[in-house]
Each structure stands twice: as structure tokens, then as C-alpha cells.
Design a protein around this motif. Structure first.
Motif, PDB file in Angstrom:
ATOM      1  N   GLN A  74      10.550 -25.572   5.677  1.00 45.93           N
ATOM      2  CA  GLN A  74      11.372 -26.272   6.666  1.00 45.93           C
ATOM      3  C   GLN A  74      11.258 -25.613   8.043  1.00 45.93           C
ATOM      4  N   ILE A  75      11.269 -24.275   8.068  1.00 41.70           N
ATOM      5  CA  ILE A  75      11.168 -23.561   9.350  1.00 41.70           C
ATOM      6  C   ILE A  75       9.829 -23.872  10.018  1.00 41.70           C
ATOM      7  N   LEU A  76       8.749 -23.845   9.226  1.00 39.04           N
ATOM      8  CA  LEU A  76       7.420 -24.116   9.787  1.00 39.04           C
ATOM      9  C   LEU A  76       7.315 -25.556  10.282  1.00 39.04           C
ATOM     10  N   LYS A  77       7.864 -26.503   9.540  1.00 39.93           N
ATOM     11  CA  LYS A  77       7.748 -27.906   9.926  1.00 39.93           C
ATOM     12  C   LYS A  77       8.599 -28.241  11.158  1.00 39.93           C
ATOM     13  N   GLN A  78       9.622 -27.436  11.428  1.00 38.58           N
ATOM     14  CA  GLN A  78      10.465 -27.676  12.599  1.00 38.58           C
ATOM     15  C   GLN A  78       9.834 -27.134  13.885  1.00 38.58           C
ATOM     16  N   ASN A  79       8.815 -26.295  13.734  1.00 41.56           N
ATOM     17  CA  ASN A  79       8.128 -25.707  14.887  1.00 41.56           C
ATOM     18  C   ASN A  79       6.893 -26.543  15.207  1.00 41.56           C
ATOM     19  N   PRO A  80       6.796 -27.130  16.420  1.00 40.82           N
ATOM     20  CA  PRO A  80       5.631 -27.969  16.755  1.00 40.82           C
ATOM     21  C   PRO A  80       4.299 -27.239  16.614  1.00 40.82           C
ATOM     22  N   GLN A  81       4.304 -25.914  16.819  1.00 43.13           N
ATOM     23  CA  GLN A  81       3.056 -25.168  16.729  1.00 43.13           C
ATOM     24  C   GLN A  81       2.574 -25.008  15.297  1.00 43.13           C
ATOM     25  N   THR A  82       3.489 -25.084  14.332  1.00 43.90           N
ATOM     26  CA  THR A  82       3.110 -24.872  12.924  1.00 43.90           C
ATOM     27  C   THR A  82       3.344 -26.103  12.054  1.00 43.90           C
ATOM     28  N   ALA A  83       3.851 -27.173  12.649  1.00 43.66           N
ATOM     29  CA  ALA A  83       4.254 -28.340  11.844  1.00 43.66           C
ATOM     30  C   ALA A  83       3.085 -28.990  11.121  1.00 43.66           C
ATOM     31  N   ASP A  84       1.875 -28.898  11.681  1.00 41.43           N
ATOM     32  CA  ASP A  84       0.738 -29.599  11.089  1.00 41.43           C
ATOM     33  C   ASP A  84      -0.048 -28.749  10.101  1.00 41.43           C
ATOM     34  N   ILE A  85       0.387 -27.507   9.861  1.00 41.33           N
ATOM     35  CA  ILE A  85      -0.336 -26.666   8.891  1.00 41.33           C
ATOM     36  C   ILE A  85      -0.075 -27.211   7.481  1.00 41.33           C
ATOM     37  N   PRO A  86      -1.115 -27.562   6.725  1.00 40.93           N
ATOM     38  CA  PRO A  86      -0.901 -28.057   5.360  1.00 40.93           C
ATOM     39  C   PRO A  86      -0.299 -26.951   4.482  1.00 40.93           C
ATOM     40  N   ILE A  87       0.731 -27.299   3.715  1.00 43.26           N
ATOM     41  CA  ILE A  87       1.399 -26.349   2.813  1.00 43.26           C
ATOM     42  C   ILE A  87       1.314 -26.884   1.396  1.00 43.26           C
ATOM     43  N   ILE A  88       0.711 -26.076   0.518  1.00 42.12           N
ATOM     44  CA  ILE A  88       0.636 -26.413  -0.907  1.00 42.12           C
ATOM     45  C   ILE A  88       1.618 -25.521  -1.643  1.00 42.12           C
ATOM     46  N   PHE A  89       2.603 -26.129  -2.299  1.00 40.22           N
ATOM     47  CA  PHE A  89       3.591 -25.352  -3.055  1.00 40.22           C
ATOM     48  C   PHE A  89       2.995 -24.897  -4.384  1.00 40.22           C
ATOM     49  N   LEU A  90       3.334 -23.645  -4.761  1.00 46.52           N
ATOM     50  CA  LEU A  90       3.008 -23.099  -6.078  1.00 46.52           C
ATOM     51  C   LEU A  90       4.309 -22.736  -6.760  1.00 46.52           C
ATOM     52  N   SER A  91       4.538 -23.253  -7.976  1.00 47.45           N
ATOM     53  CA  SER A  91       5.824 -22.950  -8.612  1.00 47.45           C
ATOM     54  C   SER A  91       5.748 -23.127 -10.116  1.00 47.45           C
ATOM     55  N   ALA A  92       6.575 -22.288 -10.843  1.00 41.94           N
ATOM     56  CA  ALA A  92       6.753 -22.469 -12.289  1.00 41.94           C
ATOM     57  C   ALA A  92       7.783 -23.523 -12.591  1.00 41.94           C
ATOM     58  N   LEU A  93       8.481 -24.021 -11.539  1.00 43.74           N
ATOM     59  CA  LEU A  93       9.488 -25.054 -11.721  1.00 43.74           C
ATOM     60  C   LEU A  93       8.793 -26.399 -11.842  1.00 43.74           C
ATOM     61  N   ASP A  94       8.940 -27.056 -12.986  1.00 43.99           N
ATOM     62  CA  ASP A  94       8.192 -28.285 -13.232  1.00 43.99           C
ATOM     63  C   ASP A  94       9.096 -29.496 -13.319  1.00 43.99           C
ATOM     64  N   GLU A  95      10.380 -29.323 -12.905  1.00 44.20           N
ATOM     65  CA  GLU A  95      11.312 -30.427 -12.961  1.00 44.20           C
ATOM     66  C   GLU A  95      11.008 -31.429 -11.852  1.00 44.20           C
ATOM     67  N   GLY A  96      11.247 -32.700 -12.095  1.00 44.85           N
ATOM     68  CA  GLY A  96      10.986 -33.714 -11.083  1.00 44.85           C
ATOM     69  C   GLY A  96      11.778 -33.490  -9.818  1.00 44.85           C
ATOM     70  N   ILE A  97      13.015 -33.025  -9.945  1.00 50.47           N
ATOM     71  CA  ILE A  97      13.859 -32.825  -8.765  1.00 50.47           C
ATOM     72  C   ILE A  97      13.302 -31.736  -7.861  1.00 50.47           C
ATOM     73  N   ASN A  98      12.646 -30.717  -8.458  1.00 49.73           N
ATOM     74  CA  ASN A  98      12.037 -29.658  -7.659  1.00 49.73           C
ATOM     75  C   ASN A  98      10.818 -30.177  -6.914  1.00 49.73           C
ATOM     76  N   LYS A  99      10.013 -31.006  -7.575  1.00 40.54           N
ATOM     77  CA  LYS A  99       8.839 -31.572  -6.914  1.00 40.54           C
ATOM     78  C   LYS A  99       9.273 -32.486  -5.772  1.00 40.54           C
ATOM     79  N   ALA A 100      10.277 -33.315  -6.023  1.00 40.55           N
ATOM     80  CA  ALA A 100      10.741 -34.222  -4.980  1.00 40.55           C
ATOM     81  C   ALA A 100      11.222 -33.436  -3.763  1.00 40.55           C
ATOM     82  N   ARG A 101      11.911 -32.340  -4.007  1.00 40.82           N
ATOM     83  CA  ARG A 101      12.399 -31.535  -2.893  1.00 40.82           C
ATOM     84  C   ARG A 101      11.232 -30.905  -2.131  1.00 40.82           C
TER      85      ARG A 101
END
Length: 613
Positions: A74-101
Motif C-alpha cells: 500500500q505504501i509503495l502504491k501510494q507513492n507515484p515514484q514506486t506505484a508502477d513497480i510490479p509486486i508479486i506476493f509470496l505467502s503460505a496463506l492460501d485462503e481466498g480472502i488473503n488472495k483477494a486482499r
């Protein structure tokens, strides 16, 4: 000048993960591909690294101790200088609600741990290619505008060139759209395109009252086993075969999508009934029981399916996917190879877990935990020789909450680490206080350790610091671990236990007899005490084989020079039998329930000869 994203040597990738092993594996993988890799072990370090030099792509863990991945994103996306950097999440959380978030806060992709290296590379390549296409498209657009301005007087010549560049731009846009909306491996629609079509289905049912649709969310139950045993290339071949199998079972108007890993989603984009959808799910499950004949292998697999019947009660496609994912996990928990239809009670259960996690995080911050102590009695002199420290959560609304309700969530979220550190420090502090006020016989304190605690790189340093701060003699500390912790990470556990032995800290195997049949680790590890699980003690008289088993355990421990603690002693009959079997240490309700520190101090003074001889 922005580096050309197809030249890997100029590409800078930032990996953010609080697990050193993950950082090492991912860094090695990406460096072999020619990428420049930087590492960050926390959200704060990651933000500083981005401020120092903008990366081309970020691999971001979700669960981190100081700042989770959602907040970093969220912090990166709110900054115009960093908003366009692609972010790939890595997580052991496999619940749908976590992915949606994850996608809601701006993530470009989501990879579930344990990750597959080929998939990580494919996702990284895909996101970099997308970014390159976007920059190339912008570059062409800027060039086009500039040329139109400066070549107004040369319209005929410029028009030919302009048309060529417009054609190139269209081709790039087509390529970009294809990459953005489809899975690179199977060619199926991806999550983004599926959500667009799902929104269209929702709009239709809100316009036409009698219209319906359905979503089936499918997860392959044995896919990881195939990857681990036969390799990721075979796994990819299997995924493509599964995609073809599912496609052949659907109608032309239905939509099949791959969400990544071994997850597929189906949109039955027509009016249907629950009976029809459950029949379709049964056909899918039956089809997947047939072996897949790959190039070199014959592979068997099954799946779990979550079903949601869409209607006008839904307002957002993410909510439908969330509920389908929830139903799928309920099917998986029910024995796998099944389908489950979502009902609101499932969502309530998930929300309760989410609320419990939120409360648990607050409890860590506000120190809402307390310790109770259950005495361990030495039958040789009928004296209390120590206590086991047992964690309790003093919830501000629910009162006392026992570990069985929250430890699993604490393990999953990583909160078990700060909780376990607090327990160790509090228990050592209390034992040190008792021993300073009781000089005739020292009191030992037994503390349970989780697998995550033992796996901490600085675990030994933490123990040393706590012992120094509390001034507890190390030989009066007993650390309890289960058999599963030892078996799952034998070498790492052996190294840690040997270091603890050098400090004269006692090691206890908790719940002995309930885990693994192999006893080989008993010979190779510095174990001082075996704790016999309460179920063996409580069934000694109702099951003759259990009594024999207890006798064997005691003899085994004594042969190997270990003490034995019998847990769950509740009756005089049990106590008499344990005396007869030469069990020296006992613990249970016959002597005392777990009590607070004040009551435990009274027990130290009062319980001397009250144990029957």
C-alpha cells in the motif's frame, strides 16, 4: 533512462522475506537467470531499499514481524515514484480472502508457498515482460506525438511511417492484452479475465431476476506430490492435461480459467440449478480419477471443489470467489476428492478465524497472556521438583482462552515466535524468583517450544539472553519439544539441542508415544526426559496393551539414562501402578490443576507428604 527490461543483467529485483532460507533460494534462482538481486528481511528494510534505488520488480512476503506485505504494498502504491513497480506476493496463506486482499492492495500476482521455482521464474518473466510492453508502448506513443508535431509539413512521407508505427503499437497492445488476460502455461484465461466475465454475469442477474450462474473453484489435492517426485516439467505437463480434461467437460459458453499453481476456476455462464452444478462437479471428480498418460509417466490425481450458485444477493465478483475458495477448503478438510456447496456458516467460520487473528495480534502488542503452572512431583520423596508453564490468553471479552483455540493460528501467522519468547522469559523469571526464596531444593521450569521457535536463527542467543536477564541457572530450565519437531527437521534440531546441552539445559520429549514409531533419534540426540502422553496413563486399566506400553516406555527411558514424567495422573490407582513401574516423576489433576504463580508458590510450601505412599 529506464533499463531495457529484456536485458536481464540490467534488471534489479528486490526480494522481501523474513525467512533467510527463502531469500537464499530465490536469490540463487534469479541470479542464475542473470538478474541483479537485492534482499530485505523486513518491510522497513524493503522500503529503505526501494528509496535508495528503484527496483524493476519486487517479490514480497506477506507475513513479516514488523510490517506485513499488505502495508508495504500500500505504501509503495501510494507513492507515484514506486506505484508502477510490479509486486508479486509470496505467502503460505492460501485462503481466498488473503488472495483477494493481496490483489486489492495492488499486487500484480500471488504465489503460494511452498513455491515452485519454475513457476516463480515464469511469473517473474511474465511480469517483467508486461512491464517492458507497457514501457515500450509508452515510448512509441511519445515518439508518435513528437513526430506528428515536427513533421506536419511532411504528411505524405510521415503518414507511411506513422501507419507502420501504429501497426506496431497495435501488435504490442494485442500482445500485452493477451499476456495480461491469459495464463502463460495453459493459455487459459487468468484471474483478471475471469473476474471481468464474472462481473458481466453479476450484471446480468441483477438485470434479469430469474437468471443464475455458478462458480466452481478447483484445487488439485496431490499436485505437490507429483512436482516433488517427478519434477516441475512433469507437473507442467500434468497441468496442461488437466486443463484439457476440464475443458472437454464444459459447454462452449462456460469459462475455464487457471489462477496459478494447481488452482482452476469454472464459470457456468448460463442459467442453471444447484443439482445440475453438483452433477457437473461429480463428473469432474470422476474424470480426474482416471490416470493421466503423460509422455513418460502415468499419473493419478484428485481434486477438491468449492461451489457457489451466483444470484442477485452478490454485489462483487471477489465475494463470489472468496466463498468458492472457502467451500473448496471445507471440501479439502472433509477428506479431499470431494465437492462442497458454500453456505453462509462457512463464511462466518472464516470471519471468526480472521477476528481471532486480529485479537491475537492485539494480545501480543498489549501482553494479554498469562502463565499457569502445573506441578511435577518426584515420587521418590513426594516433593514438587518443578512446574510446567502453560500458556493462557486473558481475552478482554471472552476471559481465559486455552491454547487449543489460538496456537494453530499463531503458528500460521508467525505470532508464535514473539509469544513463545514471552513465555520463556516469564517462566524463567518466575522460576528464578521461586529459587531465590526457597533454598532447600531448586525448582525447575518446563517450557514448551514450537517448531518455528526452534528454527529461529538466533534462538540460542535468545535463550542465553533470557537466562542472563532472569538469573536462572540453566540446569533448572527444561525445554519440551514434540517428536514431530525432531523428525521433520532432524539435523537442524540436533544442532540446536547439542548447543542447549552444552549449557546444561534439559531437553524433554513431550507427548511421547503419540507421534512416530521410529526411536532412532533417541540414541543420537541429547534427551534427558521422556514425558508419556496422558492418554496412555488414563487407559492403563481399560486397555491392557496400554499398560504394557507404559511399562516399555519407562524401561526404554531408564535403559537410556533418561527420567520419565507421566502426564495426566488423575487417580490413586494410576499413581500406584506408576510407582510399581518405577516411574519417578508424575504430573496431573491428582496433585493439582494448572494454577497461577501465587497458588503455585503455596503448593511449593504445602505439598510435601500429601502424596500417598
Amino acid at each position: 533512462m529506464t533499463p531495457h527490461l529484456t536485458e536481464s543483467k540490467s534488471i534489479d529485483i528486490l526480494i522481501v522475506d523474513d525467512t533467510p532460507a527463502n531469500l537464499r533460494i530465490l536469490s540463487s534462482l534469479l541470479q542464475k537467470e542473470g538478474y541483479s538481486v537485492r534482499q530485505a528481511i523486513s518491510g522497513t528494510v524493503a522500503l529503505n531499499a526501494v528509496a535508495a534505488m528503484l527496483p524493476n520488480l519486487i517479490l514480497l512476503d506477506i507475513m513479516m514481524p514488523d510490517m506485513d506485505g499488505y502495508e508495504v504494498c500500500q505504501i509503495l502504491k501510494q507513492n507515484p515514484q514506486t506505484a508502477d513497480i510490479p509486486i508479486i506476493f509470496l505467502s503460505a496463506l492460501d485462503e481466498g480472502i488473503n488472495k483477494a486482499r493481496a490483489f486489492h492492495v495492488g499486487g500484480a500476482d500471488y504465489i503460494t508457498k511452498p513455491f515452485y521455482l519454475e513457476e516463480v521464474l515464469a511469473r517473474v518473466h511474465n511480469q517483467l515482460a508486461l512491464r517492458h510492453a507497457e514501457l515500450r508502448n509508452l515510448e512509441l506513443q511519445n515518439q508518435l506525438e513528437e513526430r506528428v508535431r515536427v513533421r506536419t509539413q511532411q504528411l505524405e512521407a510521415a503518414n507511411v511511417e506513422l501507419q507502420n508505427e501504429i501497426q506496431e503499437r497495435r501488435q504490442l497492445e494485442t500482445q500485452l492484452l493477451r499476456m495480461a488476460l491469459h495464463d502463460g502455461l495453459t493459455g487459459l484465461p487468468n484471474r483478471r479475465l475471469f473476474l471481468e466475465r464474472l462481473q458481466q454475469a453479476l450484471d446480468r442477474v441483477h438485470t434479469h431476476v430469474h437468471e443464475t450462474f455458478a462458480v466452481l473453484f478447483l484445487d488439485c489435492d496431490r499436485f505437490k506430490l507429483v512436482n516433488d517426485s517427478l519434477g516441475h516439467l512433469v507437473g507442467d505437463e500434468l497441468l496442461m492435461a488437466i486443463a484439457r480434461c476440464l475443458h472437454n467437460l464444459l459447454e462452449p459458453e462456460d469459462l475455464l480459467a487457471r489462477f496459478g499453481g494447481d488452482e482452476f476456476a469454472i464459470l457456468v455462464n448460463r442459467s442453471t440449478t444447484l443439482a445440475h452444478i453438483t452433477q457437473l462437479a461429480d463428473r469432474i471428480l470422476e474424470a480426474l480419477t482416471t490416470p493421466f498418460h503423460l509422455n513418460r509417466y502415468e499419473v493419478f490425481i484428485n481434486a477438491s471443489i468449492g461451489i457457489v450458485l451466483g444470484d442477485r444477493h452478490y454485489n462483487a465478483p471477489d465475494h463470489i470467489l472468496r466463498d468458492a475458495d472457502t467451500a473448496m477448503y471445507r471440501a479439502k478438510a472433509s477428506g479431499r476428492g470431494q465437492s462442497k456447496v458454500f453456505d453462509p456458516a462457512m463464511h462466518q467460520s472464516v470471519m471468526q478465524i480472521l477476528r481471532l487473528e486480529t485479537d491475537l495480534r492485539r494480545a501480543v502488542q498489549q501482553q494479554e497472556f498469562i502463565l499457569h503452572y502445573q506441578p511435577i512431583v518426584d515420587l521418590r520423596d513426594n516433593q514438587i521438583t518443578g512446574f510446567e508453564a502453560l500458556l493462557r490468553w486473558q481475552h478482554p471479552e471472552r476471559g481465559i482462552v486455552f491454547p487449543g483455540e489460538f496456537v494453530a493460528i499463531a503458528e500460521e501467522t508467525g505470532l508464535i515466535t514473539p509469544i513463545g519468547q514471552w513465555v520463556l522469559r516469564e517462566a524463567c523469571q518466575q522460576a528464578s524468583l521461586w529459587n531465590r526464596t526457597r533454598g532447600d531444593r531448586p525448582i525447575s521450569i518446563s517450557v514448551n517450544l514450537s517448531a518455528r521457535q526452534l528454527a529461529q536463527p538466533n534462538f540460542i542467543e535468545q535463550v542465553d539472553l533470557i537466562l542472563t536477564e532472569t538469573q536462572l541457572d540453566p540446569q533448572h530450565l527444561k525445554l519440551e519439544i514434540t517428536e514431530s519437531v525432531i523428525i521433520e527437521s532432524a539435523q537442524a534440531a540436533a544442532d540446536i539441542l547439542l548447543q542447549l546441552q552444552k549449557r546444561h539445559i534439559c531437553i524433554c520429549i513431550d507427548d511421547f508415544g503419540t507421534g512416530y514409531s521410529s526411536l532412532s533419534y533417541l540414541h543420537s540426540l541429547p534427551i534427558n526426559t521422556l514425558k508419556i502422553e496422558r492418554s496412555f496413563i488414563q487407559s492403563m486399566y481399560s486397555h491392557g496393551d496400554q499398560k504394557e506400553m507404559v511399562s516399555i516406555m519407562i524401561q526404554l527411558a531408564h535403559t537410556m539414562g533418561m527420567d520419565v514424567v507421566a502426564e495426566g495422573v488423575e487417580t490413586q490407582e494410576q499413581l500406584n501402578k506408576l510407582r510399581h513401574l518405577n516411574c519417578e516423576l508424575v504430573q496431573g489433576y491428582l496433585f493439582s490443576r494448572p494454577v497461577d504463580a501465587g497458588q503455585a508458590g503455596l503448593l511449593i510450601q504445602e505439598l510435601h507428604a500429601s502424596v500417598s505412599l
